[in-house]
Design a protein around this motif. Structure first.
Motif, PDB file in Angstrom:
ATOM      1  N   ALA A   1       2.944   2.849  -2.055  1.00  0.00           N
ATOM      2  CA  ALA A   1       2.946   3.771  -3.201  1.00  0.00           C
ATOM      3  C   ALA A   1       1.630   4.536  -3.296  1.00  0.00           C
ATOM      4  O   ALA A   1       1.623   5.775  -3.316  1.00  0.00           O
ATOM      5  CB  ALA A   1       3.222   3.011  -4.497  1.00  0.00           C
ATOM      6  N   ASP A   2       0.522   3.830  -3.362  1.00  0.00           N
ATOM      7  CA  ASP A   2      -0.766   4.510  -3.544  1.00  0.00           C
ATOM      8  C   ASP A   2      -1.104   5.412  -2.362  1.00  0.00           C
ATOM      9  O   ASP A   2      -1.626   6.516  -2.545  1.00  0.00           O
ATOM     10  CB  ASP A   2      -1.884   3.490  -3.783  1.00  0.00           C
ATOM     11  CG  ASP A   2      -1.788   2.849  -5.165  1.00  0.00           C
ATOM     12  OD1 ASP A   2      -1.129   3.415  -6.056  1.00  0.00           O
ATOM     13  OD2 ASP A   2      -2.379   1.762  -5.348  1.00  0.00           O
TER      14      ASP A   2
ATOM     15  N   ASP B   1       6.355   2.039  -9.305  1.00  0.00           N
ATOM     16  CA  ASP B   1       5.639   2.682  -8.192  1.00  0.00           C
ATOM     17  C   ASP B   1       6.514   3.732  -7.511  1.00  0.00           C
ATOM     18  O   ASP B   1       6.037   4.805  -7.154  1.00  0.00           O
ATOM     19  CB  ASP B   1       5.183   1.641  -7.171  1.00  0.00           C
ATOM     20  CG  ASP B   1       3.930   0.902  -7.602  1.00  0.00           C
ATOM     21  OD1 ASP B   1       3.249   1.363  -8.539  1.00  0.00           O
ATOM     22  OD2 ASP B   1       3.634  -0.134  -6.981  1.00  0.00           O
TER      23      ASP B   1
ATOM     24  N   ARG C   1       6.484   6.745  -9.618  1.00  0.00           N
ATOM     25  CA  ARG C   1       5.208   7.469  -9.481  1.00  0.00           C
ATOM     26  C   ARG C   1       5.197   8.291  -8.194  1.00  0.00           C
ATOM     27  O   ARG C   1       4.686   9.411  -8.172  1.00  0.00           O
ATOM     28  CB  ARG C   1       4.034   6.491  -9.465  1.00  0.00           C
ATOM     29  CG  ARG C   1       3.699   5.861 -10.781  1.00  0.00           C
ATOM     30  CD  ARG C   1       2.388   5.058 -10.791  1.00  0.00           C
ATOM     31  NE  ARG C   1       2.181   4.177  -9.661  1.00  0.00           N
ATOM     32  CZ  ARG C   1       1.173   4.286  -8.782  1.00  0.00           C
ATOM     33  NH1 ARG C   1       0.278   5.252  -8.908  1.00  0.00           N
ATOM     34  NH2 ARG C   1       1.038   3.421  -7.794  1.00  0.00           N
TER      35      ARG C   1
ATOM     36  N   ILE D   1       1.173   8.547  -2.577  1.00  0.00           N
ATOM     37  CA  ILE D   1       0.742   9.415  -3.676  1.00  0.00           C
ATOM     38  C   ILE D   1      -0.532  10.158  -3.304  1.00  0.00           C
ATOM     39  O   ILE D   1      -0.648  11.369  -3.528  1.00  0.00           O
ATOM     40  CB  ILE D   1       0.579   8.597  -4.968  1.00  0.00           C
ATOM     41  CG1 ILE D   1       1.964   8.142  -5.456  1.00  0.00           C
ATOM     42  CG2 ILE D   1      -0.151   9.396  -6.048  1.00  0.00           C
ATOM     43  CD1 ILE D   1       1.929   7.064  -6.528  1.00  0.00           C
ATOM     44  N   ALA D   2      -1.479   9.460  -2.699  1.00  0.00           N
ATOM     45  CA  ALA D   2      -2.732  10.114  -2.299  1.00  0.00           C
ATOM     46  C   ALA D   2      -2.467  11.229  -1.287  1.00  0.00           C
ATOM     47  O   ALA D   2      -3.046  12.317  -1.377  1.00  0.00           O
ATOM     48  CB  ALA D   2      -3.701   9.087  -1.721  1.00  0.00           C
TER      49      ALA D   2
ATOM     50  N   LEU E   1       0.801  -1.219   0.000  1.00  0.00           N
ATOM     51  CA  LEU E   1       0.000   0.000   0.000  1.00  0.00           C
ATOM     52  C   LEU E   1       0.842   1.281   0.000  1.00  0.00           C
ATOM     53  O   LEU E   1       0.295   2.378  -0.147  1.00  0.00           O
ATOM     54  CB  LEU E   1      -0.916   0.018   1.230  1.00  0.00           C
ATOM     55  CG  LEU E   1      -1.952  -1.105   1.314  1.00  0.00           C
ATOM     56  CD1 LEU E   1      -2.648  -1.086   2.665  1.00  0.00           C
ATOM     57  CD2 LEU E   1      -2.947  -0.994   0.178  1.00  0.00           C
TER      58      LEU E   1
END
Length: 170
Positions: free
Chosen positions: A82-83, A107, A110, A86-87, A80
């Motif tokens: 990376a996402d 990732d 990103r 980023i969020a 979890l």
């Protein structure tokens, strides 16, 4: 002139979130304030509320939308990172992400792009970076007294039984 405290939200109150990040930030009351936490476990949330007089969330989107949170510690399961990072960056938060940074190079790329686009800090937590032995080795290397250093190997060995999510086969 006194500097304002950095207001921190901790996402994940497991081994890293509680035993490392909350424990490290707790005595640094002049510099940091834990203002919010996120965890699925109601007992952990309550413990954080009692200890830090903070808000507690079960929804990550609510944590990162909280205007009181300036920086988010991402101490969630590795897949979890990376996402979640980023969020948080897209929500205007600075991010301290547990290691590993990401599961894939794409990732990680990103994450870096999101930090640059948001003009926010993204850092990957390395708890030993400022320990005295590491600091001393860096001073010696920077002094040049040993010439060009091409490799250093430092080992710390200890064992502790883990019973957290990383030990589960699923």
């Amino acid at each position: 002139m006194a500097q304002d405290k950095i207001r921190v939200g901790i996402a994940g109150l497991g081994r890293s979130g509680w035993d490392i990040h909350a424990r490290l930030l707790a005595p640094l009351t002049e510099q940091y304030q834990i203002v919010a936490v996120l965890d699925a476990d109601p007992l952990r949330r309550q413990e954080a509320i009692d200890r830090f007089d903070c808000l507690a969330y079960t929804d990550y989107a609510e944590l990162i939308q909280d205007p009181a949170v300036e920086a988010v510690v991402v101490a969630l399961p590795s897949f979890l990172h990376a996402d979640a990072s980023i969020a948080a960056l897209q929500a205007g938060k600075h991010v301290i992400c547990e290691k590993p940074m990401a599961v894939t190079l794409a990732d990680a790329d990103r994450m870096i792009a999101a930090a640059n686009a948001a003009n926010r800090t993204l850092t990957i937590f390395q708890q030993r970076r400022y320990q005295s032995d590491f600091v001393k080795v860096k001073q010696i290397i920077d002094s040049g007294i040993l010439g060009r250093i091409v490799q250093i190997r430092m080992i710390e060995s200890r064992f502790g039984r883990r019973w957290d999510w990383q030990t589960l086969q699923k």
